[in-house]
Write an enzyme that holds these catalytic residues in place. Structure first.
Site, PDB file in Angstrom:
ATOM      1  N   PRO A 195       0.800  -1.228   0.000  1.00 13.18           N
ATOM      2  CA  PRO A 195       0.000   0.000   0.000  1.00 13.18           C
ATOM      3  C   PRO A 195       0.831   1.275   0.000  1.00 13.18           C
ATOM      4  O   PRO A 195       0.430   2.282  -0.591  1.00 13.18           O
ATOM      5  CB  PRO A 195      -0.830  -0.131   1.288  1.00 13.18           C
ATOM      6  CG  PRO A 195      -0.969  -1.600   1.491  1.00 13.18           C
ATOM      7  CD  PRO A 195       0.323  -2.187   1.028  1.00 13.18           C
ATOM      8  N   THR A 197      -2.299  -9.183  -8.912  1.00 14.97           N
ATOM      9  CA  THR A 197      -3.090  -9.880  -9.915  1.00 14.97           C
ATOM     10  C   THR A 197      -3.234 -11.347  -9.529  1.00 14.97           C
ATOM     11  O   THR A 197      -2.261 -11.981  -9.133  1.00 14.97           O
ATOM     12  CB  THR A 197      -2.411  -9.771 -11.290  1.00 14.97           C
ATOM     13  OG1 THR A 197      -2.279  -8.388 -11.646  1.00 14.97           O
ATOM     14  CG2 THR A 197      -3.219 -10.484 -12.364  1.00 14.97           C
ATOM     15  N   GLY A 216       9.290  -9.204 -17.334  1.00 15.59           N
ATOM     16  CA  GLY A 216       7.858  -8.937 -17.245  1.00 15.59           C
ATOM     17  C   GLY A 216       7.440  -7.725 -18.055  1.00 15.59           C
ATOM     18  O   GLY A 216       6.330  -7.693 -18.611  1.00 15.59           O
ATOM     19  N   ARG A 217       8.304  -6.724 -18.133  1.00 17.98           N
ATOM     20  CA  ARG A 217       7.965  -5.523 -18.911  1.00 17.98           C
ATOM     21  C   ARG A 217       7.828  -5.836 -20.395  1.00 17.98           C
ATOM     22  O   ARG A 217       7.022  -5.217 -21.101  1.00 17.98           O
ATOM     23  CB  ARG A 217       9.019  -4.441 -18.672  1.00 17.98           C
ATOM     24  CG  ARG A 217       8.864  -3.782 -17.315  1.00 17.98           C
ATOM     25  CD  ARG A 217      10.072  -2.990 -16.893  1.00 17.98           C
ATOM     26  NE  ARG A 217       9.815  -2.397 -15.577  1.00 17.98           N
ATOM     27  CZ  ARG A 217      10.754  -1.896 -14.771  1.00 17.98           C
ATOM     28  NH1 ARG A 217      12.031  -1.920 -15.154  1.00 17.98           N
ATOM     29  NH2 ARG A 217      10.431  -1.385 -13.602  1.00 17.98           N
ATOM     30  N   GLN A 251      -9.957  11.158 -46.344  1.00 16.05           N
ATOM     31  CA  GLN A 251      -8.539  11.237 -46.038  1.00 16.05           C
ATOM     32  C   GLN A 251      -8.263  11.426 -44.552  1.00 16.05           C
ATOM     33  O   GLN A 251      -7.345  10.801 -44.001  1.00 16.05           O
ATOM     34  CB  GLN A 251      -7.910  12.389 -46.823  1.00 16.05           C
ATOM     35  CG  GLN A 251      -6.395  12.443 -46.712  1.00 16.05           C
ATOM     36  CD  GLN A 251      -5.818  13.604 -47.494  1.00 16.05           C
ATOM     37  OE1 GLN A 251      -5.873  14.743 -47.040  1.00 16.05           O
ATOM     38  NE2 GLN A 251      -5.288  13.329 -48.678  1.00 16.05           N
ATOM     39  N   LEU A 292     -15.130   5.051 -34.404  1.00 11.29           N
ATOM     40  CA  LEU A 292     -16.494   4.534 -34.272  1.00 11.29           C
ATOM     41  C   LEU A 292     -17.492   5.612 -33.864  1.00 11.29           C
ATOM     42  O   LEU A 292     -18.702   5.361 -33.853  1.00 11.29           O
ATOM     43  CB  LEU A 292     -16.536   3.378 -33.270  1.00 11.29           C
ATOM     44  CG  LEU A 292     -16.305   1.979 -33.862  1.00 11.29           C
ATOM     45  CD1 LEU A 292     -14.869   1.807 -34.338  1.00 11.29           C
ATOM     46  CD2 LEU A 292     -16.644   0.894 -32.853  1.00 11.29           C
ATOM     47  N   GLY A 293     -16.996   6.779 -33.499  1.00 15.38           N
ATOM     48  CA  GLY A 293     -17.897   7.870 -33.124  1.00 15.38           C
ATOM     49  C   GLY A 293     -18.720   7.521 -31.898  1.00 15.38           C
ATOM     50  O   GLY A 293     -18.216   6.964 -30.923  1.00 15.38           O
ATOM     51  N   GLU A 340       3.597  -2.935 -13.550  1.00  9.07           N
ATOM     52  CA  GLU A 340       5.001  -3.357 -13.672  1.00  9.07           C
ATOM     53  C   GLU A 340       5.936  -2.184 -13.958  1.00  9.07           C
ATOM     54  O   GLU A 340       6.840  -2.258 -14.788  1.00  9.07           O
ATOM     55  CB  GLU A 340       5.136  -4.478 -14.705  1.00  9.07           C
ATOM     56  CG  GLU A 340       4.454  -5.745 -14.199  1.00  9.07           C
ATOM     57  CD  GLU A 340       4.753  -6.975 -15.014  1.00  9.07           C
ATOM     58  OE1 GLU A 340       5.847  -7.065 -15.589  1.00  9.07           O
ATOM     59  OE2 GLU A 340       3.886  -7.857 -15.055  1.00  9.07           O
ATOM     60  N   GLY A 341       5.694  -1.109 -13.228  1.00 11.72           N
ATOM     61  CA  GLY A 341       6.487   0.107 -13.373  1.00 11.72           C
ATOM     62  C   GLY A 341       5.763   1.103 -14.250  1.00 11.72           C
ATOM     63  O   GLY A 341       5.571   0.861 -15.441  1.00 11.72           O
TER      64      GLY A 341
END
Length: 386
Positions: free
Chosen positions: A135, A165, A248-249, A285, A344-345, A369-370
């Site tokens: 914490p 996790t 892990g990163r 465009q 997609l608006g 992870e940072g």
């Protein structure tokens, strides 16, 4: 509309790797994508999906065959992660966390420890968790306070870990604890069984996204583990933690590109079918340039994480490159997912399409992870030799 991810043209090092990616795509289409939206909305943890992946050998890819691993190059393992995350980030990130949880024992454990515990951890039925943050110690991980006192042939662990996790659902916890003085040199790593007496999980955090992946504080109230569950030597835990995070990163970077690819595929499909002013909006465009920028960021990120993975596979230093990949890929995922919502608006802002989920999922990847601010700090220190 289906937003199942289209196959990406990849250069893979072997026929075995190509077959592995084909298996992964098949599992994503059959077992992962069809349930992702409903389980996310309900906050259901898909434990049985991890068992399915484990039985297919996808929970142990980068580790030694002698102990039940797949012995695949990291370059291949990360592309599997990308495919899984494109189907559902909770699965891709969950596999990455499990791999991270096995790293300490696989890399720093004794041969006896690996022989005893690693086959079960890699066998497909177990799921791991990685306990570093607390914490009051997130980015400043060296200030952790969870303590393990020696009592005869056992350690007695007391304290609280945060942002875990699979917290409360994992079968084992690779846990960083304080066994000595303050600072990084007083930290050690213990492998804690999930059913240990005195180990309990707080209610899961109520998160913006990744709702089907439980994230919880873990309370250690006099948890006892035998001395032989010390991984490495006393005081080596911070070194183990940093080494694990480098790998892990790269997993987070691959997951980020998976989410971004899924968002791009959805945006391209929508833009090709949505009609305005008598033609598909992809013909305009301004929108086609937006799609082009999204695709370019994804390709750049994929190249960056794969280059770092090849350095790792070749036994070269890759800490700086891992930080760069994590930084770039997760920032790119956030931009791409945000732009997909824009393409997609109004529909992008509704739960009828997965664009809004991709956007919520991408955000957490800039933190875990940072944080990306920490990645910049890591890169800067490498550049200045500090």
């Amino acid at each position: 509309m289906s937003a199942a991810v289209k196959p990406v043209d990849r250069r893979l090092p072997s026929d075995e790797a190509r077959e592995l990616l084909a298996l992964t795509r098949d599992l994503v289409q059959r077992e992962v994508w069809p349930r992702a939206a409903e389980d996310e909305a309900a906050g259901r943890f898909p434990r049985e999906v991890f068992r399915t992946l484990g039985r297919a050998g996808l929970l142990s890819l980068p580790y030694d065959e002698r102990h039940g691993g797949g012995e695949q190059p990291y370059e291949v393992y990360l592309q599997v992660l990308e495919e899984l995350a494109a189907g559902w980030l909770a699965i891709g990130l969950g596999v990455s966390v499990h791999t991270l949880s096995c790293y300490a024992l696989a890399t720093f454990g004794t041969e006896e420890q690996r022989r005893r515990w690693l086959p079960g951890m890699l066998g497909g039925e177990q799921l791991g968790a990685y306990c570093l943050s607390e914490p009051q110690s997130g980015s400043d991980a060296a200030s952790l306070r969870t303590r393990a006192e020696v009592d005869g042939e056992q350690y007695v662990i007391s304290g609280t870990k945060a942002w875990i996790t699979h917290g409360g659902r994992a079968d084992f916890y690779s846990t960083m604890v304080r066994t000595g003085d303050t600072g990084p040199h007083g930290i050690s790593c213990l492998l804690v069984p999930g059913g240990s007496e005195g180990l309990s999980a707080a209610p899961p955090e109520r998160k913006m996204g990744m709702r089907s992946s439980p994230t919880a504080q873990m309370h250690f109230d006099g948890v006892r583990v035998d001395h032989d569950r010390l991984v490495g030597s006393e005081g080596q835990g911070f070194q183990i933690a940093l080494s694990a995070l480098d790998s892990g990163r790269l997993g987070i970077a691959a997951c980020a590109i998976g989410v971004a690819q899924a968002a791009l595929d959805l945006a391209v499909e929508y833009a090709g079918t949505r009609q305005q002013f008598g033609r598909p909006i992809a013909d305009f465009q301004g929108l086609s340039f937006l799609l082009a920028d999204m695709a370019t960021q994804i390709e750049a990120g994929r190249s960056l994480y794969l280059a770092a993975a090849r350095r790792r596979d070749d036994g070269l230093a890759f800490s700086k490159e891992a930080a760069m990949a994590k930084l770039f890929c997760t920032d790119a995922a956030m931009r791409v997912a945000t732009d997909a919502v824009q393409v997609l608006g109004g529909y992008g802002y509704t739960q009828d399409y997965p664009a809004e989920r991709f956007m919520r999922e991408a955000k957490v990847l800039q933190i875990v992870e940072g944080t990306n601010q920490i990645q910049r700090l890591v890169i800067g220190r490498h550049l200045t030799g500090r």
